[in-house]
Design a protein around this motif. Structure first.
Motif, PDB file in Angstrom:
ATOM      1  N   VAL A   1       3.036  -4.646 -10.352  1.00 54.27           N
ATOM      2  CA  VAL A   1       3.008  -3.226  -9.932  1.00 54.27           C
ATOM      3  C   VAL A   1       2.764  -2.384 -11.325  1.00 54.27           C
ATOM      4  O   VAL A   1       3.329  -2.700 -12.117  1.00 54.27           O
ATOM      5  CB  VAL A   1       4.143  -2.805  -9.388  1.00 54.27           C
ATOM      6  CG1 VAL A   1       4.185  -1.408  -9.110  1.00 54.27           C
ATOM      7  CG2 VAL A   1       4.001  -3.566  -7.909  1.00 54.27           C
ATOM      8  N   ASN A   2       1.955  -1.661 -11.124  1.00 58.48           N
ATOM      9  CA  ASN A   2       1.432  -0.603 -12.453  1.00 58.48           C
ATOM     10  C   ASN A   2       2.202   0.563 -12.115  1.00 58.48           C
ATOM     11  O   ASN A   2       1.567   1.479 -11.367  1.00 58.48           O
ATOM     12  CB  ASN A   2       0.083  -0.417 -12.333  1.00 58.48           C
ATOM     13  CG  ASN A   2      -0.335   0.352 -13.664  1.00 58.48           C
ATOM     14  OD1 ASN A   2       0.276   1.114 -14.241  1.00 58.48           O
ATOM     15  ND2 ASN A   2      -1.651   0.191 -14.132  1.00 58.48           N
TER      16      ASN A   2
ATOM     17  N   VAL B   1      -1.877  -2.180  -9.292  1.00 58.82           N
ATOM     18  CA  VAL B   1      -1.292  -3.615 -10.130  1.00 58.82           C
ATOM     19  C   VAL B   1      -2.134  -3.458 -11.363  1.00 58.82           C
ATOM     20  O   VAL B   1      -3.156  -3.068 -11.710  1.00 58.82           O
ATOM     21  CB  VAL B   1      -1.523  -4.869  -9.272  1.00 58.82           C
ATOM     22  CG1 VAL B   1      -0.746  -4.746  -7.774  1.00 58.82           C
ATOM     23  CG2 VAL B   1      -2.904  -4.839  -9.075  1.00 58.82           C
ATOM     24  N   MET B   2      -1.549  -4.548 -12.239  1.00 55.80           N
ATOM     25  CA  MET B   2      -1.976  -4.693 -13.542  1.00 55.80           C
ATOM     26  C   MET B   2      -1.611  -6.196 -13.709  1.00 55.80           C
ATOM     27  O   MET B   2      -0.876  -6.710 -13.348  1.00 55.80           O
ATOM     28  CB  MET B   2      -1.541  -3.807 -14.697  1.00 55.80           C
ATOM     29  CG  MET B   2      -0.077  -3.853 -14.828  1.00 55.80           C
ATOM     30  SD  MET B   2       0.479  -2.721 -15.863  1.00 55.80           S
ATOM     31  CE  MET B   2       2.276  -2.975 -15.805  1.00 55.80           C
TER      32      MET B   2
ATOM     33  N   SER C   1       0.901  -1.190  -0.056  1.00 58.66           N
ATOM     34  CA  SER C   1       0.074  -0.135  -0.066  1.00 58.66           C
ATOM     35  C   SER C   1       0.885   1.246   0.048  1.00 58.66           C
ATOM     36  O   SER C   1       1.788   1.173   0.215  1.00 58.66           O
ATOM     37  CB  SER C   1      -1.146  -0.160   1.161  1.00 58.66           C
ATOM     38  OG  SER C   1      -2.051  -0.890   1.185  1.00 58.66           O
ATOM     39  N   ILE C   2       0.419   2.243  -0.189  1.00 61.65           N
ATOM     40  CA  ILE C   2       0.898   3.631  -0.318  1.00 61.65           C
ATOM     41  C   ILE C   2      -0.023   4.536   0.573  1.00 61.65           C
ATOM     42  O   ILE C   2      -1.009   4.958   0.282  1.00 61.65           O
ATOM     43  CB  ILE C   2       1.000   4.456  -1.787  1.00 61.65           C
ATOM     44  CG1 ILE C   2       1.857   3.284  -2.464  1.00 61.65           C
ATOM     45  CG2 ILE C   2       1.554   5.545  -1.743  1.00 61.65           C
ATOM     46  CD1 ILE C   2       1.832   3.596  -4.215  1.00 61.65           C
ATOM     47  N   CYS C   3       0.671   5.318   1.658  1.00 63.90           N
ATOM     48  CA  CYS C   3       0.137   6.128   2.127  1.00 63.90           C
ATOM     49  C   CYS C   3       0.458   7.674   2.129  1.00 63.90           C
ATOM     50  O   CYS C   3       1.733   7.802   1.770  1.00 63.90           O
ATOM     51  CB  CYS C   3       0.418   5.874   3.898  1.00 63.90           C
ATOM     52  SG  CYS C   3      -0.211   6.975   4.957  1.00 63.90           S
ATOM     53  N   PHE C   4      -0.521   8.680   1.979  1.00 61.90           N
ATOM     54  CA  PHE C   4       0.100  10.047   1.760  1.00 61.90           C
ATOM     55  C   PHE C   4      -0.439  10.758   3.034  1.00 61.90           C
ATOM     56  O   PHE C   4      -1.450  10.690   3.496  1.00 61.90           O
ATOM     57  CB  PHE C   4      -0.821  10.628   0.448  1.00 61.90           C
ATOM     58  CG  PHE C   4      -0.504   9.853  -0.801  1.00 61.90           C
ATOM     59  CD1 PHE C   4       0.763  10.242  -1.686  1.00 61.90           C
ATOM     60  CD2 PHE C   4      -1.313   8.677  -1.362  1.00 61.90           C
ATOM     61  CE1 PHE C   4       0.802   9.676  -2.833  1.00 61.90           C
ATOM     62  CE2 PHE C   4      -1.086   8.171  -2.415  1.00 61.90           C
ATOM     63  CZ  PHE C   4       0.023   8.739  -3.112  1.00 61.90           C
TER      64      PHE C   4
ATOM     65  N   GLY D   1      11.867  -2.250  -7.180  1.00 63.60           N
ATOM     66  CA  GLY D   1      12.781  -1.446  -8.595  1.00 63.60           C
ATOM     67  C   GLY D   1      11.917  -0.627  -9.218  1.00 63.60           C
ATOM     68  O   GLY D   1      12.297   0.653  -9.540  1.00 63.60           O
ATOM     69  N   ILE D   2      10.587  -0.786  -9.333  1.00 61.36           N
ATOM     70  CA  ILE D   2       9.791  -0.009 -10.379  1.00 61.36           C
ATOM     71  C   ILE D   2       9.492   1.218  -9.358  1.00 61.36           C
ATOM     72  O   ILE D   2       9.713   2.440  -9.781  1.00 61.36           O
ATOM     73  CB  ILE D   2       8.266  -0.949 -10.555  1.00 61.36           C
ATOM     74  CG1 ILE D   2       8.529  -1.564 -11.684  1.00 61.36           C
ATOM     75  CG2 ILE D   2       7.307   0.130 -10.700  1.00 61.36           C
ATOM     76  CD1 ILE D   2       7.647  -2.660 -11.658  1.00 61.36           C
ATOM     77  N   LEU D   3       9.221   1.021  -7.908  1.00 64.60           N
ATOM     78  CA  LEU D   3       9.092   2.291  -7.054  1.00 64.60           C
ATOM     79  C   LEU D   3      10.153   3.081  -7.169  1.00 64.60           C
ATOM     80  O   LEU D   3      10.224   4.478  -7.060  1.00 64.60           O
ATOM     81  CB  LEU D   3       8.770   1.632  -5.547  1.00 64.60           C
ATOM     82  CG  LEU D   3       7.322   1.208  -5.460  1.00 64.60           C
ATOM     83  CD1 LEU D   3       7.379   0.253  -4.056  1.00 64.60           C
ATOM     84  CD2 LEU D   3       6.431   2.142  -5.477  1.00 64.60           C
ATOM     85  N   LYS D   4      11.545   2.613  -6.886  1.00 63.38           N
ATOM     86  CA  LYS D   4      12.639   3.448  -6.977  1.00 63.38           C
ATOM     87  C   LYS D   4      12.811   4.050  -8.149  1.00 63.38           C
ATOM     88  O   LYS D   4      13.226   5.251  -8.168  1.00 63.38           O
ATOM     89  CB  LYS D   4      13.952   2.355  -6.756  1.00 63.38           C
ATOM     90  CG  LYS D   4      14.021   2.118  -5.405  1.00 63.38           C
ATOM     91  CD  LYS D   4      15.183   1.194  -4.871  1.00 63.38           C
ATOM     92  CE  LYS D   4      16.345   1.900  -5.095  1.00 63.38           C
ATOM     93  NZ  LYS D   4      17.642   1.096  -4.868  1.00 63.38           N
ATOM     94  N   GLY D   5      12.516   3.411  -9.265  1.00 62.33           N
ATOM     95  CA  GLY D   5      12.694   4.101 -10.818  1.00 62.33           C
ATOM     96  C   GLY D   5      11.779   5.154 -10.898  1.00 62.33           C
ATOM     97  O   GLY D   5      11.973   6.451 -11.400  1.00 62.33           O
TER      98      GLY D   5
END
Length: 164
Positions: free
Chosen positions: A41-42, A30-31, A13-16, A88-92
């Motif tokens: 992960v999308n 996701v996809m 999950s992602i929290c703002f 890696g996708i998140l870091k990118g």
């Protein structure tokens, strides 16, 4: 300051989080990938979510805090590869958006909230205790990943305020 707390992975999950308050928590976008309908992960959707929230903020007003994950004994090679790919996708995305990233090991934020050696669901209980106004969105057992993202963001907020 906007803090984006992330529990990485397909079911993460992602929290703002801003000024000590939860703005929104979303499940990891996701996809479906390939013939076997595997999820991944999308990245495009994550980019869009970040862009909407960051909007007019300066780079120095945003912190992305990602749980520093690593391989664990007993996990399959394929699942660990997929998990690493998500990380890696998140870091990118953060690199491309020039967002400052901070990494926190699970043991560090869990120790801070007194969750070491506790059940997976304990983070959900702790998040509800700290943020009772958000309890309706943490009502299901599967919401423990949302709670993790909340606590990761809250950990950064409480421990790094003096540094920023």
């Amino acid at each position: 300051m906007l803090i984006i707390g992330i529990d990485p992975g397909i079911s993460g999950s992602i929290c703002f989080f801003e000024d000590g308050k939860i703005l929104e928590v979303i499940e990891m976008p996701v996809m479906i990938d390939g013939k076997k309908n595997k999820k991944q992960v999308n990245g495009a959707q994550i980019y869009n979510e970040f862009s909407k929230k960051i909007n007019k903020k300066q780079d120095d007003e945003v912190r992305v805090v990602i749980e520093q994950v690593s391989a664990m004994p007993g996990q399959g090679v394929t699942s660990m590869f997929n998990f690493g790919q998500s990380f890696g996708i998140l870091k990118g995305i953060c690199s491309a958006m020039q967002l400052p990233m901070f990494f926190v090991r699970p043991a560090k934020w869990k120790k801070y909230f007194n969750l070491i050696n506790s059940q997976k669901d304990a983070s959900r209980t702790r998040a509800i205790e700290i943020f009772p106004y958000f309890s309706t969105q943490l009502s299901k057992k599967k919401d423990s990943n949302k709670a993790d993202a909340i606590l990761i963001a809250s950990f950064y907020y409480e421990t790094h305020q003096k540094d920023d």
